[in-house]
Design a protein around this motif. Structure first.
Motif, mmCIF file in Angstrom:
data_model
loop_
_atom_site.group_PDB
_atom_site.id
_atom_site.type_symbol
_atom_site.label_atom_id
_atom_site.label_comp_id
_atom_site.label_asym_id
_atom_site.label_seq_id
_atom_site.Cartn_x
_atom_site.Cartn_y
_atom_site.Cartn_z
ATOM 1 N N HIS A 51 50.002 45.855 31.019
ATOM 2 C CA HIS A 51 50.030 44.981 29.843
ATOM 3 C C HIS A 51 48.630 44.887 29.240
ATOM 4 O O HIS A 51 47.635 44.866 29.968
ATOM 5 N N PRO A 52 48.513 44.821 27.915
ATOM 6 C CA PRO A 52 47.190 44.753 27.268
ATOM 7 C C PRO A 52 46.318 43.571 27.710
ATOM 8 O O PRO A 52 45.098 43.677 27.693
ATOM 9 N N ASN A 53 46.925 42.458 28.128
ATOM 10 C CA ASN A 53 46.108 41.321 28.541
ATOM 11 C C ASN A 53 45.817 41.319 30.038
ATOM 12 O O ASN A 53 45.223 40.374 30.557
ATOM 13 N N TYR A 54 46.173 42.380 30.743
ATOM 14 C CA TYR A 54 45.943 42.440 32.187
ATOM 15 C C TYR A 54 44.472 42.273 32.566
ATOM 16 O O TYR A 54 44.181 41.551 33.528
ATOM 17 N N PRO A 55 43.522 42.881 31.857
ATOM 18 C CA PRO A 55 42.113 42.671 32.240
ATOM 19 C C PRO A 55 41.702 41.192 32.208
ATOM 20 O O PRO A 55 40.983 40.725 33.091
ATOM 21 N N PHE A 56 42.183 40.459 31.224
ATOM 22 C CA PHE A 56 41.877 39.036 31.134
ATOM 23 C C PHE A 56 42.547 38.267 32.277
ATOM 24 O O PHE A 56 41.950 37.357 32.867
ATOM 25 N N SER A 57 43.773 38.657 32.591
ATOM 26 C CA SER A 57 44.498 38.023 33.685
ATOM 27 C C SER A 57 43.834 38.303 35.027
ATOM 28 O O SER A 57 43.711 37.406 35.865
ATOM 29 N N ALA A 58 43.401 39.543 35.227
ATOM 30 C CA ALA A 58 42.736 39.901 36.478
ATOM 31 C C ALA A 58 41.422 39.132 36.626
ATOM 32 O O ALA A 58 41.076 38.684 37.727
ATOM 33 N N HIS A 59 40.712 38.948 35.530
ATOM 34 C CA HIS A 59 39.458 38.187 35.570
ATOM 35 C C HIS A 59 39.718 36.724 35.926
ATOM 36 O O HIS A 59 39.000 36.141 36.750
ATOM 37 N N LEU A 60 40.734 36.140 35.334
ATOM 38 C CA LEU A 60 41.076 34.756 35.635
ATOM 39 C C LEU A 60 41.513 34.629 37.092
ATOM 40 O O LEU A 60 41.107 33.698 37.802
ATOM 41 N N LYS A 61 42.325 35.563 37.546
ATOM 42 C CA LYS A 61 42.783 35.561 38.936
ATOM 43 C C LYS A 61 41.596 35.676 39.888
ATOM 44 O O LYS A 61 41.507 34.947 40.882
ATOM 45 N N ALA A 62 40.672 36.565 39.596
ATOM 46 C CA ALA A 62 39.481 36.739 40.432
ATOM 47 C C ALA A 62 38.632 35.467 40.447
ATOM 48 O O ALA A 62 38.096 35.088 41.500
ATOM 49 N N SER A 63 38.537 34.816 39.321
ATOM 50 C CA SER A 63 37.772 33.564 39.252
ATOM 51 C C SER A 63 38.398 32.499 40.141
ATOM 52 O O SER A 63 37.685 31.782 40.858
ATOM 53 N N ILE A 64 39.704 32.400 40.109
ATOM 54 C CA ILE A 64 40.407 31.422 40.943
ATOM 55 C C ILE A 64 40.200 31.747 42.423
ATOM 56 O O ILE A 64 39.911 30.865 43.234
ATOM 57 N N LEU A 65 40.351 33.018 42.766
ATOM 58 C CA LEU A 65 40.170 33.422 44.160
ATOM 59 C C LEU A 65 38.752 33.140 44.641
ATOM 60 O O LEU A 65 38.541 32.756 45.794
ATOM 61 N N THR A 66 37.776 33.303 43.765
ATOM 62 C CA THR A 66 36.390 32.986 44.114
ATOM 63 C C THR A 66 36.243 31.496 44.395
ATOM 64 O O THR A 66 35.630 31.106 45.391
ATOM 65 N N ILE A 67 36.810 30.666 43.547
ATOM 66 C CA ILE A 67 36.758 29.213 43.742
ATOM 67 C C ILE A 67 37.412 28.828 45.061
ATOM 68 O O ILE A 67 36.935 27.937 45.766
ATOM 69 N N GLN A 68 38.493 29.526 45.398
ATOM 70 C CA GLN A 68 39.219 29.231 46.634
ATOM 71 C C GLN A 68 38.531 29.810 47.870
ATOM 72 O O GLN A 68 38.990 29.613 48.978
ATOM 73 N N GLY A 69 37.449 30.547 47.679
ATOM 74 C CA GLY A 69 36.696 31.098 48.801
ATOM 75 C C GLY A 69 37.232 32.403 49.344
ATOM 76 O O GLY A 69 36.874 32.818 50.445
ATOM 77 N N ASN A 70 38.065 33.080 48.577
ATOM 78 C CA ASN A 70 38.646 34.349 48.998
ATOM 79 C C ASN A 70 37.885 35.494 48.310
ATOM 80 O O ASN A 70 38.393 36.127 47.388
ATOM 81 N N ALA A 71 36.678 35.749 48.791
ATOM 82 C CA ALA A 71 35.781 36.704 48.136
ATOM 83 C C ALA A 71 36.313 38.130 48.146
ATOM 84 O O ALA A 71 36.164 38.854 47.160
ATOM 85 N N ALA A 72 36.941 38.549 49.218
ATOM 86 C CA ALA A 72 37.421 39.934 49.309
ATOM 87 C C ALA A 72 38.501 40.205 48.261
ATOM 88 O O ALA A 72 38.448 41.219 47.553
ATOM 89 N N SER A 73 39.462 39.315 48.163
ATOM 90 C CA SER A 73 40.522 39.484 47.160
ATOM 91 C C SER A 73 39.976 39.338 45.754
ATOM 92 O O SER A 73 40.397 40.052 44.834
ATOM 93 N N ALA A 74 39.024 38.431 45.573
ATOM 94 C CA ALA A 74 38.405 38.250 44.256
ATOM 95 C C ALA A 74 37.694 39.516 43.831
ATOM 96 O O ALA A 74 37.810 39.934 42.674
ATOM 97 N N ASN A 75 36.989 40.151 44.748
ATOM 98 C CA ASN A 75 36.277 41.388 44.447
ATOM 99 C C ASN A 75 37.243 42.478 43.992
ATOM 100 O O ASN A 75 36.960 43.207 43.028
ATOM 101 N N THR A 76 38.367 42.574 44.650
ATOM 102 C CA THR A 76 39.386 43.561 44.253
ATOM 103 C C THR A 76 39.876 43.297 42.832
ATOM 104 O O THR A 76 40.013 44.222 42.034
ATOM 105 N N GLU A 77 40.123 42.032 42.527
ATOM 106 C CA GLU A 77 40.594 41.673 41.184
ATOM 107 C C GLU A 77 39.519 41.938 40.135
ATOM 108 O O GLU A 77 39.822 42.418 39.054
ATOM 109 N N PHE A 78 38.268 41.613 40.461
ATOM 110 C CA PHE A 78 37.186 41.886 39.506
ATOM 111 C C PHE A 78 37.070 43.390 39.240
ATOM 112 O O PHE A 78 36.817 43.807 38.113
ATOM 113 N N LYS A 79 37.302 44.214 40.241
ATOM 114 C CA LYS A 79 37.252 45.669 40.056
ATOM 115 C C LYS A 79 38.387 46.143 39.154
ATOM 116 O O LYS A 79 38.221 47.083 38.392
ATOM 117 N N ASP A 80 39.552 45.506 39.280
ATOM 118 C CA ASP A 80 40.676 45.853 38.403
ATOM 119 C C ASP A 80 40.306 45.597 36.963
ATOM 120 O O ASP A 80 40.640 46.316 36.072
#
Length: 80
Positions: A51-80
């Protein structure tokens, strides 16, 4: 074609009825602002990676995961 701004003022109850990927992103963004992180992740989990908005969604998801302390999953999302 429009951006997210016309929909951001609608209540979550109204937006939550939609199955549109764009609207799900808007709902997740609103939930994020209210610090309802798990609910926001639930909305973002339903978005297609092509989907065209996937990069924005992945960034938001990574931000949430970072706040939750899940750095490994956040890093994967930021790479997406």
């Amino acid at each position: 074609v429009t951006g997210v701004h016309p929909f951001e003022n609608l209540p979550l109850e109204t937006l939550g009825r939609s199955r549109s990927s764009n609207i799900r992103y808007i709902v997740a963004k609103k939930l994020f602002k209210k610090e309802r992180y798990q609910e926001a992740l639930n909305q973002l989990g339903n978005l297609d990676s092509d989907h065209p908005n996937y990069p924005f969604s992945a960034h938001l998801k990574a931000s949430i995961l970072t706040i939750q302390g899940n750095a490994a999953s956040a890093n994967t999302e930021f790479k997406d």
